[in-house]
Design an enzyme around this catalytic site. Structure first.
Site, short mmCIF file in Angstrom:
data_model
loop_
_atom_site.label_atom_id
_atom_site.label_comp_id
_atom_site.label_asym_id
_atom_site.label_seq_id
_atom_site.Cartn_x
_atom_site.Cartn_y
_atom_site.Cartn_z
N ARG A 210 15.21 -1.63 6.73
CA ARG A 210 13.47 -0.72 8.10
C ARG A 210 13.93 -1.75 9.48
NH1 ARG A 210 7.76 0.77 7.16
NH2 ARG A 210 7.79 -0.22 8.70
N ARG B 171 12.61 -5.70 1.85
CA ARG B 171 12.06 -4.80 1.27
C ARG B 171 13.31 -3.73 1.82
NH1 ARG B 171 6.32 -2.19 3.22
NH2 ARG B 171 7.30 -2.16 6.03
N ARG C 125 -5.31 2.56 12.17
CA ARG C 125 -5.38 1.25 12.52
C ARG C 125 -5.59 0.78 13.21
NH1 ARG C 125 0.24 1.80 10.04
NH2 ARG C 125 1.24 0.15 10.81
N ARG D 96 3.98 -8.37 14.03
CA ARG D 96 3.64 -6.60 13.47
C ARG D 96 1.85 -7.13 12.27
NH1 ARG D 96 8.18 -3.83 9.66
NH2 ARG D 96 5.89 -2.46 9.18
N LYS E 39 0.91 -1.53 0.03
CA LYS E 39 -0.23 -0.33 -0.04
C LYS E 39 0.33 1.57 0.34
CE LYS E 39 -0.56 -0.74 4.70
NZ LYS E 39 0.27 -0.41 5.31
P1 AMP Z 1 3.90 1.71 9.15
O1 AMP Z 1 5.32 2.18 8.53
O2 AMP Z 1 2.95 1.96 8.60
O3 AMP Z 1 4.64 0.18 8.55
O4 AMP Z 1 4.53 2.01 10.94
C1 AMP Z 1 5.15 1.38 11.70
C2 AMP Z 1 4.80 1.48 12.68
O5 AMP Z 1 4.71 2.43 12.82
C3 AMP Z 1 3.99 0.60 13.45
O6 AMP Z 1 4.37 -1.13 13.73
C4 AMP Z 1 3.65 0.49 14.67
O7 AMP Z 1 4.51 1.13 15.46
C5 AMP Z 1 3.70 2.68 14.19
N1 AMP Z 1 2.78 2.67 13.84
C6 AMP Z 1 2.37 3.57 12.42
N2 AMP Z 1 0.86 4.26 12.09
C7 AMP Z 1 0.23 4.45 13.62
C8 AMP Z 1 -0.69 3.77 13.84
N3 AMP Z 1 -2.04 4.17 13.11
N4 AMP Z 1 -1.13 3.85 15.07
C9 AMP Z 1 -0.48 3.14 15.80
N5 AMP Z 1 0.99 3.12 15.69
C10 AMP Z 1 1.66 2.77 14.37
#
Ligand code: AMP
Length: 213
Positions: free
Chosen positions: A160, A127, A88, A171, A13
């Site tokens: 990452r 990734r 989320r 996750r 996404k």
């Molecule tokens: P992402 O880059 O979207 O995969 O986010 C990386 C990490 O950031 C996630 O595993 C969460 O720990 C935190 N995170 C990102 N977006 C949110 C959200 N909307 N609510 C809570 N934690 C978030």
């Protein structure tokens, strides 16, 4: 255009969101990117968020909702936005709805990028992200021409820290428990659209554009 992109980590996404930005000229708002920037800058908020991110858990709603509130108030978001990684959980979705309702600008589409769980793990371990422009690559599926160098801007590609096998497993669990219920939430509102996220990036993108148009 006011869209939420839903999908498990590794569903692609983020890649699709970036392509949508180029085509529709609205900002992509990624809470993951905002949080990583806060961690990198060493802010108080970043320090609080880091432990949850490293463990593959969600950062507190209070922190994330505050960040989103601030980001949506910026002038570029007046034209619309693509939300990537937010909401989320159900509380975040309800708060978002309430906010957009107050602005008289309700969400139009929640687009689910659907990918089989077995495929997600391989995608995520491979990734790599450009540290400068954010372009996403995959050493298994879509490598850069030169290893660890971004094709677009020459920046260094980063793996990452939360893209390792144990954190990825956590996750994915978090996604299933906390985020997947949003599929029902948006379906009940008649806003859910689903696209199969397996296959060629460009083909998926054109399906998404058809849905939006
Ligand atoms: P992402 O880059 O979207 O995969 O986010 C990386 C990490 O950031 C996630 O595993 C969460 O720990 C935190 N995170 C990102 N977006 C949110 C959200 N909307 N609510 C809570 N934690 C978030």
């Amino acid at each position: 255009m006011r869209i939420v992109l839903l999908g498990a980590p590794g569903s692609g996404k983020g890649t699709q969101a970036r392509m949508l930005v180029d085509k529709f000229a609205v900002p992509r708002i990624s809470t993951g990117d905002l949080l990583r920037a806060a961690v990198k800058a060493g802010t108080e908020l970043g320090k609080q968020a880091k432990a949850a991110m490293d463990a593959g858990r969600l950062v507190s709603d209070e922190i994330v909702l505050g960040m989103i509130e601030e980001r949506l108030a910026q002038s570029d978001a007046k034209r619309g936005f693509i939300l990537d990684g937010f909401p989320r959980n159900t509380l975040q979705a309800q708060e978002l709805d309430a906010k957009l309702e107050r602005l008289g600008q309700p969400l139009q589409i929640a687009l689910l990028v659907s990918v089989d769980f077995n495929v997600l793990m391989k995608r995520m371990t491979g990734r790599r992200t450009c540290g400068d422009c954010g372009q996403i690559y995959n050493v298994n599926y879509a490598p850069s021409a030169v290893a660890d160098v971004c094709d677009k801007c020459g920046g260094k590609l980063i793996h990452r820290t939360d893209d390792n096998e144990s954190t990825i497993g956590k996750r994915l669990d978090t996604y299933q428990v906390e985020t997947e219920p949003l599929v029902i939430y948006y379906k009940a509102q008649g806003k859910l659209r689903t696209v199969n996220g397996e296959g060629e990036i460009e083909v998926i993108f054109s399906k998404i554009c058809n849905i939006i148009n």
